[in-house]
Design a protein around this motif. Structure first.
Motif, short mmCIF file in Angstrom:
data_model
loop_
_atom_site.label_atom_id
_atom_site.label_comp_id
_atom_site.label_asym_id
_atom_site.label_seq_id
_atom_site.Cartn_x
_atom_site.Cartn_y
_atom_site.Cartn_z
N ALA A 763 25.82 32.41 44.55
CA ALA A 763 25.65 33.84 44.44
C ALA A 763 26.92 34.58 44.18
CB ALA A 763 25.03 34.30 45.54
N LEU A 764 28.02 33.76 43.81
CA LEU A 764 29.13 34.18 43.36
C LEU A 764 29.59 34.10 42.10
CD1 LEU A 764 30.84 32.69 46.70
CD2 LEU A 764 29.81 34.99 46.67
N ASP A 765 30.45 35.06 41.62
CA ASP A 765 30.87 34.86 40.30
C ASP A 765 32.11 33.76 40.36
OD1 ASP A 765 33.84 36.44 40.57
OD2 ASP A 765 32.21 37.55 41.97
N THR A 766 32.44 33.34 39.01
CA THR A 766 33.24 32.15 38.99
C THR A 766 34.71 32.59 39.64
OG1 THR A 766 32.64 31.86 36.80
CG2 THR A 766 34.69 30.65 37.41
N GLU A 767 35.42 33.68 39.79
CA GLU A 767 36.53 34.15 40.09
C GLU A 767 36.58 34.17 41.77
OE1 GLU A 767 39.93 37.61 40.06
OE2 GLU A 767 38.39 37.45 38.52
N THR A 768 35.25 34.60 42.18
CA THR A 768 35.11 34.77 43.68
C THR A 768 34.77 33.30 44.24
OG1 THR A 768 34.41 36.86 43.69
CG2 THR A 768 33.93 35.73 45.65
N ALA A 769 33.99 32.61 43.50
CA ALA A 769 33.78 31.22 44.12
C ALA A 769 35.13 30.34 44.00
CB ALA A 769 32.81 30.42 43.13
N ALA A 770 35.84 30.56 43.10
CA ALA A 770 37.22 29.81 43.03
C ALA A 770 38.10 29.97 44.38
CB ALA A 770 37.92 29.95 42.03
N ALA A 771 38.14 31.70 44.75
CA ALA A 771 38.68 32.06 45.51
C ALA A 771 38.22 31.41 46.95
CB ALA A 771 38.87 33.54 45.74
N VAL A 772 36.85 31.47 47.28
CA VAL A 772 36.30 30.99 48.44
C VAL A 772 36.49 29.58 48.58
CG1 VAL A 772 34.20 30.31 49.44
CG2 VAL A 772 34.37 32.67 48.52
#
Length: 835
Positions: A763-772
């Protein structure tokens, strides 16, 4: 109505204060008709019926209220206990069955006849014995649904006490059931006490409406008011209190403000541009506010839009437009902006995709097409769908519109499916006129075989639930199909097949499709138009551009080749899809100690074997990816490790300590096991704010002192890339991606030794998924936290995991280093993951 009869009930309790005469004082001849000083005439002893009426309700209502409250409270507690403790539930159910064998009224009469000296106390006690079994079953059924929710399972996995689960997690979310049952139990108690009083079985005071009916029945023809008045009082008070208990403040449906419709003509509806600000996207026009090109024409066959020089909004609605959204913005009741002004239009036979960061408002915009806004939110702008101003439709017309014109599949299809129904029943309810052949055909189109028709929705994996929800929507043959994250949680080959199916629905069935997603490559492959939704507060100007589609026929389900009419707002976004926040080779922190050891894990569900002889060892600081097709047993394995699956055998060790694998969760406190589930909607308690959700594990598990809780909550929100102003929000005020990150923060608050992440980036965009994922990498390096990651994203697995398990039909079919296994897969299930 409810207020009036409720006031009547209050008057009945306080009636003795207003009685003109003493209840036992004779004021006239027996059964005299109304007149003189007797407003309702007299009874058999010449007493004033009106005075007797005012004094005769107190005992009846007080005793009934006590019975109703105690029965409802005790039933609610027992029902909640039965839901979270199945063994206790069986004992409660057995005891209830024994009591139910004897009819309640008959049992009460027998007990009170044998125990006449018991009086009111005996009546209340016996009423509890015979009333609780019925009511407890209703609460148990309602609580059973909650007990499978993510936030309840997270609490169980964290070792919360039974009292916390019952009184803090379940009962607050059964408030509607509680008030309804309270009203019903009161009605039953009123009639029960009245019956007992009428029969004279229990010693009740003479000033009682039921006794008035019994004693004055012989004079019904002389003064009917002596019987009718108390009879009506019993009925009115019972119904009135029930209405008061079950009626609450109705939620007002938030509607959009009146749109600027100024003319209807052959070209369609003309809209002013007042609803769109300079940062709004002029989807399909190739023009951005503040940066338009002075009247550039876009292919009318694709966009049917013409932007006049100097314009800032959508000026003309083409006759073929299926959907027009003009200047739509949504603001929560707290003042938070949920959706910045957005405009776009959809044409029949096209696929349009909404992309953007988690929390930008994509789901809010999509649900607006159904005439639905978040509770308490207000909207501004126009939303015209299939010729309807959806926010102007009354309730009946809105239901008909949703039933006949549009179908919606949300981010969490598991929450939308009735877990108790079989797939066959779910499909039959959606489209009653379809045949069994039609239902089987649509299941096959989404990659499920005929055996799934007999399976209950609760027994499906997340990916299977998503496909059933899609099949249900397709079976209705809607004119407009709205799909929120339809490709999330699907492995490579299946994701390609579903993408091709969506494209086929648009081109062959002439269906208008609006979808969202974070998989840049898949979205570009099937969407005719891509619109990037900016998060509220992001004032950067959107730049629409024609994008040369170089994918070719072999990679595009739409069959586009060469330079197509595919458009997207931000051409540079594609680069993000291939970025990896870190490399496995660069990670440190994998130690010699074994954080988790599993041996011979076998699990059954619904009489079927879902896991067979699973074993592995996970070192501290390592990251194990568990992958496989939908239904392979990945989520079941996660639940077994977290202590949430009942029918299981095998052994588990955490930091060298043997832990039980059954449903009872070991209470290890910090450095235990935490699970983040794949369903963000059900992951959080709907009655708690984000701050309350995070404070509980900080205080109870991590033992953080109270003065430091606030600072730690702030740090946790920052760690998962969430702004501090979300701390006061409740789950319904968050997007799916935000809810997922809050659930991750809650797990991190417990400082786990083993963290299980079930599809947490879907459910996360690419940038947020990378940060997580970078955050998880830091946890591994700094705290030696062991990670179990369930995912269908092989790029993510390669970049962040040290080990790999491939499951298929509940068995391990491959294992090893991700790069090695994925480079040369030896099993068909592994190859299918790569698409």
């Amino acid at each position: 109505m409810a207020g009036g009869v409720g006031l009547f009930g209050l008057l009945a309790v306080a009636g003795p204060l207003f009685a003109p005469y003493s209840g036992e004082r004779a004021v006239g001849m027996p059964f005299a008709r109304p007149g003189g000083g007797a407003l309702l005439g007299t009874d058999r002893l010449g007493r004033d019926v009106f005075s007797h009426l005012l004094t005769g309700g107190t005992q009846l209502l007080v005793v009934s209220a006590v019975i109703a409250v105690v029965v409802t409270v005790l039933s609610a507690v027992l029902g909640a206990v039965a839901a979270v403790r199945p063994r206790a539930g069986k004992v409660i159910e057995l005891c209830g069955d024994l009591v139910i064998l004897l009819p309640a009224v008959l049992g009460i009469l027998l007990v009170l006849t044998a125990w006449p000296q018991g009086g009111v106390t005996a009546l209340i006690a016996v009423s509890l014995v015979f009333g609780v079994p019925y009511c407890a079953r209703i609460f148990a059924a309602s609580a059973a649904t909650l007990a499978t929710s993510g936030y309840i399972e997270a609490a169980i996995a964290s070792g919360e006490s039974l009292s916390h689960l019952v009184f803090r997690e379940i009962l607050p979310n059964l408030r509607a059931v509680f008030t309804t049952q309270l009203g019903l139990r009161f009605v039953v108690a009123v009639y029960l006490v009245s019956t007992i009083a009428f029969l004279g079985v229990s010693a009740l005071g003479p000033d009682n409406w039921a006794i008035m009916v019994r004693d004055n029945a012989s004079g019904l023809l002389l003064n009917p008011w002596a019987v009718l008045a108390p009879s009506a009082a019993i009925a009115i008070v019972a119904v009135g209190v029930n209405l008061v208990a079950t009626s609450g403040p109705r939620k007002r449906r938030a509607v959009a403000v009146e749109s600027d419709v100024v003319e209807v003509g052959p070209a369609g509806v003309v809209l002013r541009a007042g609803g769109v600000d300079a940062a709004g996207v002029l989807a399909g026009t190739g023009v951005a506010g503040g940066g338009h090109d002075g009247g550039r024409q876009v292919d009318p066959g694709k966009a049917a839009v013409s932007e006049p020089s100097g314009g800032c909004g959508i000026s003309v609605v083409g006759a073929g437009d299926t959907v027009l959204v003009d200047g739509l913005s949504v603001v929560a009741d707290s003042g938070a902006v949920l959706l910045a002004p957005l405009s776009f239009r959809l044409l029949p036979g096209t696929v349009t995709a909404l992309t953007g960061a988690s929390g930008s408002g994509k789901s809010t915009a999509m649900r607006a097409l159904l005439g639905q806004l978040p509770a308490g939110a207000r909207g501004q702008g126009a939303v015209l769908v299939a010729g309807h101003d959806v926010f102007a439709l009354d309730a009946g017309a809105l239901r008909a519109f949703r039933r006949e014109q549009i179908a919606y599949v949300g981010q969490d299809p598991g929450s939308e499916l009735n877990s108790l129904l079989r797939v066959r029943a779910v499909l039959a309810q959606a489209a009653p006129r379809t045949s069994e052949t039609d239902r089987l055909a649509v299941l096959e189109r989404v990659g499920l075989d005929a055996t799934h028709l007999r399976r209950r929705c609760a027994r499906l994996s997340g990916g299977q639930q998503r496909r059933v929800a899609l099949a249900r929507a397709i079976l209705r043959s809607p004119r407009i199909l709205v799909l929120d994250e339809p490709l999330a949680g699907l492995h490579g080959t299946l994701r390609t097949d579903i993408a091709r199916l969506i494209s086929t629905l648009a081109t062959e069935n002439h269906t208008t499709v609006l979808l969202s997603g974070h998989d840049t490559e898949a979205i570009n492959a099937i969407a005719d138009t891509v619109i990037e939704v900016r998060a509220p507060g992001d004032r950067s100007v959107h730049v629409a551009a024609e994008v040369a589609d170089s994918r070719g026929d072999a990679h595009s389900p739409n069959g586009h080749s060469g330079a197509s009419n595919h458009r997207r707002v931000d051409p540079s976004a594609d680069a993000a899809g291939s970025s990896s926040a870190s490399r496995v080779d660069d990670l440190v922190g994998v130690g010699e100690a074994i954080a988790l050891h599993a041996e011979a894990i076998t699990a059954d569900a619904g009489g079927h074997r879902v896991l067979e002889n699973i074993g592995f060892s996970l070192p501290a600081g390592a990251a194990l990816a568990v992958v496989g097709p939908s239904g392979a047993g990945k989520t079941t394995l996660a639940r077994v490790i977290a202590g949430l699956h009942a029918d299981v055998a095998g052994s588990l060790e955490v930091d060298g300590v043997r832990v039980p694998v059954g449903r009872r969760r070991i209470k290890r406190g910090a450095r235990g096991i935490q699970l983040v589930t794949q369903n963000p909607r059900a992951a959080l308690n709907p009655r708690r704010t984000v701050e309350q959700t995070l404070a509980r594990p900080l205080r109870r598990i991590a033992r953080v002192p109270a003065p430091e809780i606030g600072a730690r909550v702030t740090a946790l929100l920052a760690a998962v890339d969430l702004p501090l102003d979300l701390a006061d929000r409740r789950p319904h005020q968050l997007s799916g991606g935000q809810r997922q990150r809050v659930a991750l923060a809650r797990a991190l608050a417990a400082d786990p030794a083993v963290l299980i992440c079930d599809e947490i980036t879907t459910a996360l965009d690419t940038e947020t998924a990378a940060a997580v994922m970078s955050l998880l990498d830091r946890l591994r390096a700094d705290r030696a936290t062991a990670i179990i990651l369930i995912s269908h994203d092989m790029t993510l697995v390669r970049g962040h995991c040290t080990d790999l398990l491939v499951l298929d039909h509940g068995r391990i079919v491959e294992s090893g280093v991700p790069a090695t296994v994925l480079a040369a897969p030896a099993h068909q299930a592994t190859a299918a993951l790569l698409g």
